[in-house]
Design an enzyme around this catalytic site. Structure first.
Site, short mmCIF file in Angstrom:
data_model
loop_
_atom_site.label_atom_id
_atom_site.label_comp_id
_atom_site.label_asym_id
_atom_site.label_seq_id
_atom_site.Cartn_x
_atom_site.Cartn_y
_atom_site.Cartn_z
N LYS A 222 0.83 -1.21 0.00
CA LYS A 222 0.00 0.00 0.00
C LYS A 222 0.87 1.26 0.00
O LYS A 222 0.67 2.18 -0.80
CB LYS A 222 -0.92 0.01 1.22
CG LYS A 222 -1.69 1.31 1.40
CD LYS A 222 -2.67 1.59 0.28
CE LYS A 222 -3.32 2.95 0.44
NZ LYS A 222 -4.22 3.30 -0.68
N CYS A 276 -3.61 10.87 -0.03
CA CYS A 276 -2.71 9.73 0.18
C CYS A 276 -1.32 9.91 -0.41
O CYS A 276 -0.33 9.53 0.24
CB CYS A 276 -3.34 8.45 -0.33
SG CYS A 276 -4.05 8.58 -1.92
N1 SAJ Z 1 -0.51 14.52 -10.24
C1 SAJ Z 1 0.51 15.08 -11.01
N2 SAJ Z 1 0.99 14.39 -12.08
C2 SAJ Z 1 0.49 13.17 -12.43
C3 SAJ Z 1 -0.54 12.60 -11.63
C4 SAJ Z 1 -1.03 13.30 -10.55
O1 SAJ Z 1 0.98 16.19 -10.73
O2 SAJ Z 1 0.93 12.60 -13.42
C5 SAJ Z 1 -1.01 15.24 -9.07
C6 SAJ Z 1 -2.49 15.53 -9.12
O3 SAJ Z 1 -2.73 16.79 -9.69
C7 SAJ Z 1 -2.88 15.51 -7.64
C8 SAJ Z 1 -1.92 14.51 -7.03
O4 SAJ Z 1 -0.82 14.39 -7.95
O5 SAJ Z 1 -2.67 16.77 -7.05
C9 SAJ Z 1 -2.51 13.13 -6.78
O6 SAJ Z 1 -3.15 12.76 -7.96
P1 SAJ Z 1 -3.53 11.18 -8.23
O7 SAJ Z 1 -3.90 11.08 -9.67
O8 SAJ Z 1 -2.47 10.31 -7.71
O9 SAJ Z 1 -4.89 10.99 -7.43
P2 SAJ Z 1 -5.12 10.50 -5.94
O10 SAJ Z 1 -4.40 11.32 -4.95
O11 SAJ Z 1 -6.60 10.35 -5.78
O12 SAJ Z 1 -4.42 9.05 -5.90
C10 SAJ Z 1 -5.22 7.91 -5.95
C11 SAJ Z 1 -4.41 6.82 -5.32
N3 SAJ Z 1 -5.28 5.70 -5.06
C12 SAJ Z 1 -5.29 5.16 -3.82
O13 SAJ Z 1 -4.56 5.54 -2.94
C13 SAJ Z 1 -6.25 4.06 -3.63
C14 SAJ Z 1 -3.28 6.38 -6.22
O14 SAJ Z 1 -2.71 5.16 -5.70
C15 SAJ Z 1 -3.76 6.12 -7.61
O15 SAJ Z 1 -2.63 5.78 -8.43
C16 SAJ Z 1 -4.40 7.38 -8.16
O16 SAJ Z 1 -5.55 7.64 -7.32
C17 SAJ Z 1 -4.87 7.18 -9.59
O17 SAJ Z 1 -4.26 6.35 -10.29
O18 SAJ Z 1 -5.79 7.91 -9.98
#
Ligand code: SAJ
Length: 444
Positions: A222, A276
């Protein structure tokens, strides 16, 4: 009750469950098990949240497809009820713990909620009960905190007087039910038989693969999967900073790099927020805080990503400077306050860090976000009289925006783009001084 008895009760759905913590992790899980036919008692600290749930109303903010209907059904069938204390849990066969596990500003995990839940359930837990931690915890926490606390507080030994496991969640705001149903999960047990019994339970609500493991593996998977994402994003952000100075365009570089087999460079941007990704790397790092192992990649990635909002302020200051202005006294429109596109979730949002930095620099800040309550104004009205606009989130509304209309509302035409929402061509046609993160000035 033996594990064999429990397994049989799970398979015939006569086992009864308790879910501790009815937030965006616990509430959907409680509803899903109720829908599957189990008797579920949910426990939460917040009286208003318990009252809402017992009235058949989902307490989860934002658009969660199917959850409200599921809440109504779970309450109407009587299979789910919410309570404020543990008195009614003496008959529970399984306890699923879904409480918050934040880190403090020194990146130390804060387990107060977890410890309180464990102590309270120990007092009522019947012999042979199964305790499952879904909360995200630093690796080694099951062995070094959860197990000893349960044994000490209940006076029973694990795998004798109770059984214990860790089944981390993979929920995401906006897709809570879809993820529970579809994604695979690691099912970590303090014994192989426990992991198998846990899998028999989760199989009633999870259609993805259930990967049996021990607890340390579940804890590591995780925290590693999210630390990995943070490092990937930090790499993209560092390449963006290189491109700005070396004279490149990171968006083009990324597109061509990803044509190379096995490459998957993620998106650079204005920062990394959410519940997270900013936290889990520190939980992983904490697992070796007492060992002589200086971590470099994981903390460095956090430093790079946390510095991106400041970099947006630098891009803005430079653009203002080119127009003979400065941050001090400028009126700045911050477009997007949520941490993620088309979401209302503002936890750890990079925009919060940017707003603080701008105010500290003497700028006046106007915040807009179509999803976040206090900022859901008309965008062009909010833009009136501002000197500059900074795009921090790729909300659909911004991607569709008529840039000429935005230019007309602004006092000075300065547009700083932190998410690749626009292109130099579109911004130029609307007569903007445009800065895009990761692109050298002369290429704009
Ligand atoms: N972000 C970037 N560049 C990227 C991807 C994201 O700057 O290429 C930023 C986003 O703008 C945001 C942050 O990172 O501010 C997080 O974005 P995220 O796409 O990782 O979304 P989260 O935070 O909802 O992450 C969740 C996580 N899922 C769980 O913890 C169950 C992560 O493990 C997943 O990989 C992610 O969703 C996903 O794939 O959407």
């Amino acid at each position: 009750m033996s594990l064999t008895d429990l397994r049989r009760k799970i398979e015939e759905k006569s086992a009864n469950l308790a879910v501790i913590g009815l937030g965006y992790v616990g509430f959907p899980v409680a509803c899903e098990f109720a829908r599957a036919g189990f008797d579920v008692v949910g426990v939460d600290l917040l009286p208003e949240r318990a009252a809402k749930i017992n009235a058949g109303i989902s307490p989860i903010e934002g658009d969660e497809p199917g959850l409200q209907e599921l809440a109504e059904q779970a309450i109407a069938t009587g299979r789910l009820r919410a309570m404020l204390d543990y008195q009614a849990l003496t008959d529970r066969d399984v306890f699923i713990i879904c409480v918050e596990t934040p880190v403090d500003d020194q990146h130390i995990p804060q387990y107060r909620a977890l410890q309180a839940a464990l102590r309270s359930l120990s007092k009522v837990m019947k012999p042979g009960a199964l305790v499952i931690v879904e909360s995200t915890i630093a690796p080694r926490t099951m062995d070094e905190l959860v197990k000893p606390l349960l044994e000490e507080a209940s006076g029973r030994k694990v795998n004798e007087g109770f059984t214990l496991g860790n089944c981390p969640e993979r929920v995401m705001p906006g897709k809570l039910l879809a993820n529970i149903r579809s994604l695979s999960r690691v099912v970590g047990g303090m014994s192989a038989e426990t992991a198998e019994t846990m899998a028999a339970l989760y199989r009633h609500i999870v259609h993805g693969e259930l990967d049996l493991a021990d607890c340390i593996t579940a804890e590591l998977v995780k925290t590693v999967e999210n630390a990995y994402r943070d490092v990937q994003i930090a790499f993209a952000n560092e390449v963006a900073l290189i491109c700005e100075r070396a004279g490149g365009d990171v968006w083009k570089v990324r597109e061509l790099v990803n044509k190379s087999p096995g490459r998957n460079m993620l998106l650079p941007g204005a920062g990394v927020g959410g519940h997270c990704i900013p936290k889990d790397p520190w939980l992983l790092a904490y697992s070796v805080h007492g060992d002589d192992l200086p971590l470099r990649v994981i903390p460095a990635a956090r430093a790079v990503n946390s510095a991106m909002p400041e970099h947006m302020a630098e891009l803005l200051a430079e653009a203002l400077g080119s127009a003979g202005a400065q941050l001090k006294g400028a009126r700045v429109l911050v477009m997007g306050y949520a941490y993620l596109e088309d979401s209302d979730d503002t936890r750890n949002s990079p925009s919060q860090a940017l707003v603080e930095k701008l105010i500290k620099s003497g700028a006046e800040v106007v915040i807009h976000d179509p999803y976040v309550e206090p900022y859901r104004s008309d965008l062009l009205e909010s833009a009136q009289g501002c000197d500059a606009a900074v795009v921090m989130v790729r909300h659909q509304e911004y991607l569709r925006l008529n840039l000429r209309a935005l230019r007309g509302a602004l006092r000075r035409g300065i547009l700083v783009d932190g998410r690749g929402a626009y292109t130099a061509e579109r911004a130029g046609e609307a007569d903007f001084v445009y800065r895009l993160v990761g692109v050298a000035d002369h290429r704009l």
